[in-house]
Design an enzyme around this catalytic site. Structure first.
Site, PDB file in Angstrom:
ATOM      1  N   GLY A 137      30.356  15.439  14.553  1.00 21.74           N
ATOM      2  CA  GLY A 137      31.788  15.159  14.503  1.00 21.74           C
ATOM      3  C   GLY A 137      32.246  14.721  13.126  1.00 21.74           C
ATOM      4  N   TYR A 164      37.977   6.197  14.207  1.00 17.67           N
ATOM      5  CA  TYR A 164      38.224   4.762  14.028  1.00 17.67           C
ATOM      6  C   TYR A 164      37.719   4.001  15.242  1.00 17.67           C
ATOM      7  CZ  TYR A 164      40.916   0.455  14.708  1.00 17.67           C
ATOM      8  OH  TYR A 164      41.276  -0.837  14.981  1.00 17.67           O
ATOM      9  N   ALA A 179      37.352   9.739  21.862  1.00 17.02           N
ATOM     10  CA  ALA A 179      36.555  10.508  20.901  1.00 17.02           C
ATOM     11  C   ALA A 179      35.084  10.448  21.293  1.00 17.02           C
ATOM     12  CB  ALA A 179      36.745   9.954  19.490  1.00 17.02           C
ATOM     13  N   MET A 180      34.351  11.487  20.922  1.00  8.07           N
ATOM     14  CA  MET A 180      32.914  11.525  21.203  1.00  8.07           C
ATOM     15  C   MET A 180      32.160  12.115  20.027  1.00  8.07           C
ATOM     16  SD  MET A 180      32.503  12.548  25.188  1.00  8.07           S
ATOM     17  CE  MET A 180      33.356  11.562  26.430  1.00  8.07           C
ATOM     18  N   GLY A 181      30.974  11.599  19.810  1.00  8.69           N
ATOM     19  CA  GLY A 181      30.071  12.134  18.795  1.00  8.69           C
ATOM     20  C   GLY A 181      28.687  11.591  19.057  1.00  8.69           C
ATOM     21  N   PHE A 217      30.792   7.527  22.968  1.00  6.48           N
ATOM     22  CA  PHE A 217      32.229   7.742  23.136  1.00  6.48           C
ATOM     23  C   PHE A 217      33.008   6.493  22.745  1.00  6.48           C
ATOM     24  CE2 PHE A 217      30.770   6.058  27.224  1.00  6.48           C
ATOM     25  CZ  PHE A 217      31.697   5.048  27.470  1.00  6.48           C
ATOM     26  N   CYS A 219      39.144  12.973  13.607  1.00  2.00           N
ATOM     27  CA  CYS A 219      38.211  14.059  13.924  1.00  2.00           C
ATOM     28  C   CYS A 219      38.447  15.288  13.054  1.00  2.00           C
ATOM     29  CB  CYS A 219      38.284  14.429  15.408  1.00  2.00           C
ATOM     30  SG  CYS A 219      37.995  13.026  16.486  1.00  2.00           S
TER      31      CYS A 219
END
Length: 240
Positions: free
Chosen positions: A97, A101, A167-169, A181, A198
């Site tokens: 990703g 923040y 958000a995920m990474g 997440f 992102c």
């Protein structure tokens, strides 16, 4: 080569770290991952009775921006002095990703799982993480979904009002996961104005508080996330 069923451990140790520094938490994740990988190495070398543990960390970070390994540094719109003025830190890290923040009012979840205890499919892993968030949000009357080609959880996909709420990474080594997440619950969304979230231009971010028009109990949200995670991943037991 697969793992014997009797060595598959579907229990997960859950720990809420409360408010913790990003680097300290990153170091803890790395330590847990390395310990699991070392056990897997021993098992591969003949210690067939070794069972690997799984962990799930909840945490809330102080203001921090993190950039994934393939991310573009230009997506951070602040210089070093401006970061200091906002009381924020910055790290380039080893997840997938781009930039995101983390901060107060945001629930961050870090599953450190040996996927050989569950399934060996990174795509499935990400989709189930997304599903746990989608099902959690549905309990609050928030309809969320996936956006094709963009990991994470979104609202109003395909419209001019599309906005990201989670958000995920992740990173995986020898099928052991880390990172995870970040769900905006009562987050100060103004901090997202300092990045291109992102790396995607023209897409807004939102929070549960904004969507519902009121503060949300983060403890209640965590319990709902764990409930859906347990069902989706067929976890046998959470150990707290």
């Amino acid at each position: 080569m697969g793992i014997n069923n009797e060595n598959m451990n579907k229990n997960v140790h859950v720990k809420d770290l409360l408010i913790k520094d990003y680097k300290e938490t990153w170091d803890l994740q790395t330590k847990l991952l390395d310990e699991i990988v070392a056990l897997k190495r021993e098992r591969r070398n003949g210690s067939v009775d070794i069972v690997t543990p799984n962990h799930f960390l909840f945490v809330e970070h102080s203001h921090v921006y993190t950039l994934g390994k393939s991310g573009d540094f230009n997506n951070l719109l602040l210089n070093e002095n401006q970061l200091k003025e906002k009381g924020a830190t910055f790290y380039k890290i080893n997840r997938g990703g781009d930039i995101t923040y983390h901060g107060p009012g945001q629930i961050v979840g870090y599953p450190i799982l040996d996927l050989e205890n569950f399934f060996t499919d990174i795509h499935k892993y990400l989709r189930l993480l997304e599903e746990a968030i989608i099902l959690t949000l549905a309990e609050y009357g928030i309809k969320s979904e996936r956006s094709e080609g963009e990991t994470g959880v979104w609202l109003d996909v395909g419209t001019p009002f599309a906005r990201k709420i989670c958000a995920m990474g992740i990173r995986a080594s020898r099928w052991v996961t880390m990172h995870g997440f970040a769900l905006n619950v009562n987050t100060n969304l103004g901090y997202f104005d300092n990045i291109i979230p992102c790396g995607i231009r023209g897409k807004a971010v939102t929070s549960m508080e904004v969507e519902l028009g009121e503060k949300v109990s983060e403890e209640a949200v965590k319990e709902k996330i764990l409930k859906h995670f347990k069902s989706l991943f067929e976890v046998k037991e959470f150990i707290k």
